[in-house]
Design a protein around this motif. Sequence first.
Motif, mmCIF file in Angstrom:
data_model
loop_
_atom_site.group_PDB
_atom_site.id
_atom_site.type_symbol
_atom_site.label_atom_id
_atom_site.label_comp_id
_atom_site.label_asym_id
_atom_site.label_seq_id
_atom_site.Cartn_x
_atom_site.Cartn_y
_atom_site.Cartn_z
ATOM 1 N N SER A 1 0.811 -1.227 0.000
ATOM 2 C CA SER A 1 0.000 0.000 0.000
ATOM 3 C C SER A 1 0.841 1.273 0.000
ATOM 4 O O SER A 1 0.307 2.352 0.281
ATOM 5 N N GLU A 2 2.104 1.171 -0.320
ATOM 6 C CA GLU A 2 2.969 2.352 -0.323
ATOM 7 C C GLU A 2 2.354 3.466 -1.174
ATOM 8 O O GLU A 2 1.937 3.251 -2.301
ATOM 9 N N GLY A 3 2.306 4.667 -0.605
ATOM 10 C CA GLY A 3 1.745 5.817 -1.310
ATOM 11 C C GLY A 3 0.257 6.020 -1.095
ATOM 12 O O GLY A 3 -0.324 6.973 -1.625
ATOM 13 N N TRP A 4 -0.385 5.146 -0.301
ATOM 14 C CA TRP A 4 -1.820 5.243 -0.044
ATOM 15 C C TRP A 4 -2.114 5.164 1.455
ATOM 16 O O TRP A 4 -1.355 4.559 2.206
ATOM 17 N N LYS A 5 -3.217 5.761 1.858
ATOM 18 C CA LYS A 5 -3.675 5.663 3.245
ATOM 19 C C LYS A 5 -5.195 5.779 3.259
ATOM 20 O O LYS A 5 -5.816 6.141 2.242
ATOM 21 N N GLY A 6 -5.798 5.491 4.377
ATOM 22 C CA GLY A 6 -7.231 5.665 4.490
ATOM 23 C C GLY A 6 -7.594 7.141 4.488
ATOM 24 O O GLY A 6 -6.871 7.978 5.039
ATOM 25 N N ALA A 7 -8.718 7.463 3.844
ATOM 26 C CA ALA A 7 -9.185 8.854 3.904
ATOM 27 C C ALA A 7 -9.508 9.210 5.355
ATOM 28 O O ALA A 7 -10.107 8.424 6.085
ATOM 29 N N TYR A 8 -9.079 10.378 5.793
ATOM 30 C CA TYR A 8 -9.261 10.834 7.172
ATOM 31 C C TYR A 8 -8.547 9.919 8.176
ATOM 32 O O TYR A 8 -8.891 9.899 9.351
#
Length: 460
Positions: A259-266
């Motif tokens: 998931s590098e470069g991504w995260k959960g919104a908020y």
Amino acid sequence: MKYRNQFLITSIVLITLGSCAQKDEQNDGWRDLFNGEDLSGWKTVAGTATFEVANGEIIGTAVAGSPNTFLITEELFGDFILELELKVEHSSSNSGVMARGQYDPAGREGKGLVFGYQIEADPTERGWSAGIYDEARRGWLYPVDLNPEAKSLFKIGEYNHYRIEAIGDEIKTWLNGQEVAYVVDDMDKTGFVGLQVHSIRNAEDAGRKTYFKNVKIKTENLDPKPWGKDLPVVNNRLNQLTDYEIANGWRLLFNGQNSEGWKGAYKDSFPTEGWSITDGILTIAKTDGSESQNAGDIVTTEQFSAFDLAFDFRLTEGANSGLKYFVTLSEGNKGSAIGLEYQILDDEKHPDAKMGIDGNRTLSSLYDLITSSKQPRFVRPIGEWNKGRVVVYPDNRVEHYINGVKVVEYVRGSQEFRDLVAISKYKIWENFGEAPQGHILLQDHGDEVSFKNIKIKTLN
């Protein structure tokens, strides 16, 4: 006398060797596929249109009631460079060149079926000549909407020069000396070369002719022509860019491994459940169909302003999702974060397609604002991969594409855009969609949807 004869023999040998060397240098590994006199090495399949030879040309003639007819080589080819000239005299005479073509004699109830990569000859106003079509299989791979400057290259009533390079998993085309299409695909590694006479819709077009000449091929010591134009590549490798794409500023947003470069919104991190990465595919799991109430949306950690974004998506039956851009995460709203949305939806089975205004919530639309002008034949069935693309230019022009066909265009911040916002669900958000930059978001709408080959190029 003896020395004179030796001199003559030596001179003849040298002249012969010199001529052979000159001939080899001129040919440079090329050989003719058409001898200019007859159709030796070729055969007609799959239809009843006719092919004949006259004045050093292959002449194909359309026949009423016939499906697409192909003149194909008996020899099969792997890697090659092919050049030929092609002429049509009427807008009804669609044609094309099969590259690594395939033939199933049992297809179409024993009438025979040609399928595979076809390089288009399109004499209509659409202007998709030298685009790449997957005949009788997946449909368009590289519509010339991806290279609009090439739409005017084909000249009706004149011979047009085609160059086709099929090397490894890359197929590139040129028309009258200009770059047109670039596809990376490994479905067919070998096949025949074929010349097409297309079926006709109107009986009055029977007898229309298509002409081919100077058909030659090179299969060894291949010297690819430089690809000079900065054009989109339709790349079907799994999460892997070509050297050309890297050199022209493209990079992966999803590396296919984590998931590098991504995260959960908020959120500060990537969701621990719901979203999964398996065999290079990013998937949101099916739950209860609710919007962003389970695993939640994911966003890029980076923000973007002007960009060219491409992504592959696969819907399950009845599924809903979306790709949003210019997501600021500043609204503090419940549910999905706010942003401009490229709609991802099963139009037939999901009720959201019937809501909104005039279909502006359907697949590839600018959600709740602008209806996609797509034609059903350019959309692949549920369960198959479709290609989305969003381009945001530095002057705020925006385009949506599906499978290479442009279906939405608008200008962020224009009066027309603001008028649409004023009658949409977004009217409560001040300056909606006009942020100078924002995250890219993939939506969790409680349905199973998968993504791969997410890549981006920033535009200046």
